[in-house]
Design a protein around this motif. Sequence first.
Motif, PDB file in Angstrom:
ATOM      1  N   LEU A 142       0.769  -1.060  -0.220  1.00  0.00           N
ATOM      2  CA  LEU A 142       0.125   0.173  -0.215  1.00  0.00           C
ATOM      3  C   LEU A 142       0.381   1.300  -0.132  1.00  0.00           C
ATOM      4  CD1 LEU A 142      -2.892  -0.918   2.585  1.00  0.00           C
ATOM      5  CD2 LEU A 142      -2.946  -0.871   0.328  1.00  0.00           C
ATOM      6  N   TRP A 143       2.043   1.158   0.554  1.00  0.00           N
ATOM      7  CA  TRP A 143       3.001   2.749   0.610  1.00  0.00           C
ATOM      8  C   TRP A 143       3.651   2.529  -0.586  1.00  0.00           C
ATOM      9  CZ3 TRP A 143       8.343   2.145   3.411  1.00  0.00           C
ATOM     10  CH2 TRP A 143       8.666   3.294   4.261  1.00  0.00           C
ATOM     11  N   SER A 144       3.261   1.068  -1.355  1.00  0.00           N
ATOM     12  CA  SER A 144       4.360   1.396  -2.947  1.00  0.00           C
ATOM     13  C   SER A 144       3.021   2.210  -3.858  1.00  0.00           C
ATOM     14  CB  SER A 144       4.382  -0.308  -3.207  1.00  0.00           C
ATOM     15  OG  SER A 144       3.309  -0.301  -3.908  1.00  0.00           O
ATOM     16  N   LEU A 145       2.179   2.119  -3.438  1.00  0.00           N
ATOM     17  CA  LEU A 145       1.223   2.959  -4.612  1.00  0.00           C
ATOM     18  C   LEU A 145       1.259   4.576  -4.644  1.00  0.00           C
ATOM     19  CD1 LEU A 145      -1.776   1.007  -3.445  1.00  0.00           C
ATOM     20  CD2 LEU A 145      -0.656   0.473  -5.689  1.00  0.00           C
ATOM     21  N   ARG A 146       2.270   5.248  -2.980  1.00  0.00           N
ATOM     22  CA  ARG A 146       1.549   6.326  -3.434  1.00  0.00           C
ATOM     23  C   ARG A 146       2.971   6.970  -3.312  1.00  0.00           C
ATOM     24  NH1 ARG A 146      -2.159   9.150   0.366  1.00  0.00           N
ATOM     25  NH2 ARG A 146      -0.848  10.414   0.556  1.00  0.00           N
ATOM     26  N   ARG A 147       4.523   5.895  -2.547  1.00  0.00           N
ATOM     27  CA  ARG A 147       5.780   6.713  -3.196  1.00  0.00           C
ATOM     28  C   ARG A 147       6.378   5.628  -4.125  1.00  0.00           C
ATOM     29  NH1 ARG A 147       7.276  10.197   0.724  1.00  0.00           N
ATOM     30  NH2 ARG A 147       5.444  11.836   1.360  1.00  0.00           N
ATOM     31  N   ASP A 148       7.946   5.478  -4.800  1.00  0.00           N
ATOM     32  CA  ASP A 148       8.362   4.964  -5.338  1.00  0.00           C
ATOM     33  C   ASP A 148       9.247   4.047  -3.643  1.00  0.00           C
ATOM     34  OD1 ASP A 148       9.927   3.335  -6.380  1.00  0.00           O
ATOM     35  OD2 ASP A 148      10.973   4.746  -7.754  1.00  0.00           O
ATOM     36  N   THR A 240      11.860   8.346   7.688  1.00  0.00           N
ATOM     37  CA  THR A 240      10.951   7.440   7.315  1.00  0.00           C
ATOM     38  C   THR A 240       9.808   6.817   8.785  1.00  0.00           C
ATOM     39  OG1 THR A 240      11.433   7.585   5.644  1.00  0.00           O
ATOM     40  CG2 THR A 240      10.214   5.342   6.100  1.00  0.00           C
TER      41      THR A 240
END
Length: 335
Positions: A142-148, A240
């Motif tokens: 889900l994090w990868s959907l917002r950030r690379d 982070t």
Amino acid sequence: MKTWSFGGHATNVGLENTSTHFLYASAVVLAFAMFAFAFDLAGHPGRVARAAAALEESETEAAGAASAGGSTTVIERTSTATAPAPQKRQWAGIGMALAWLGAILLGACVLTRSMSVGRPPLGNMYEFAIVGAFFVMCAFLLWSLRRDVRSLGLFVVGPTVLTEMLAATIFYTAASSLLPSLQNYWLTIHVTVAILSVAVFTIAFSTTILYFVQKWREDSGDTKFQFMDAVPGSDVMDRTTYGLLIVAFPLWTFTLIAGAIWAQKAWGHYWSWDPKETWTLVIWVVYAAYLHARATAGWTGKKAAYIAVAGFVCILFNFCIVNVFFVGMHSYSGM
């Protein structure tokens, strides 16, 4: 379909075996994803060199055109020369695709385990491990959907594969019905939030370790491990980690409060200084100290990172030692 009876509740052995097969399949797929992410990191110095070569070639062409066509051409060609096309990251793409597939297989493992006993799979260490691994993958994807976050893939998928291996070989417990004291809706609320918070704590631990690695490389002027240039620098890793712990800490606070409420309903008192309760409080205190130090004393960098590492060590002790070797009212590991 063959079933066995545990305390009046039928356990579907066929679905239990299917769940185990899904776990094995997920571990294999995520292991390949881990290798793909590693190959992506290994190829980073080459990508940088190719991008630099492309930029130099474009600038050379622009300079040649300028000498032939005048200063206006210099401006036009230079503007295009300084923005070369981004390098493709084929291995990173393969890693993300495999990560999604592995997470789906792990979700199927959790679902069929639940179906095999007709309850949430939250009754022993094996079930905690597979659900926790699934939550880690969900959080990362889900994090990868917002950030690379492809450069972090190796450092998130790797611990997940390790957890799956431990679940299959050491923590495994045959499916069975819950103990009477666990047969309460607070099990789903309390344990689910606890596992979710530990999943976020786990990712934060990975970013903390990456902070130490990147900080060492920056301070020492490292030129040997250039593949780590693909990973964000120490400042980014520090921020982070802080952001992740801001999310995880309220979840762990709710876990502590919900556990006390459930204890009152099950045993008639909110707190008994049971080993599990005590270490849950210790974890809360350590991470509270981390957030307090950052908010009031302005601690960043190594001092804050040491506290974050100490917090995760407490989590590991709570899960791997307290659950197995400490006798108390929370002795439900199944091992």
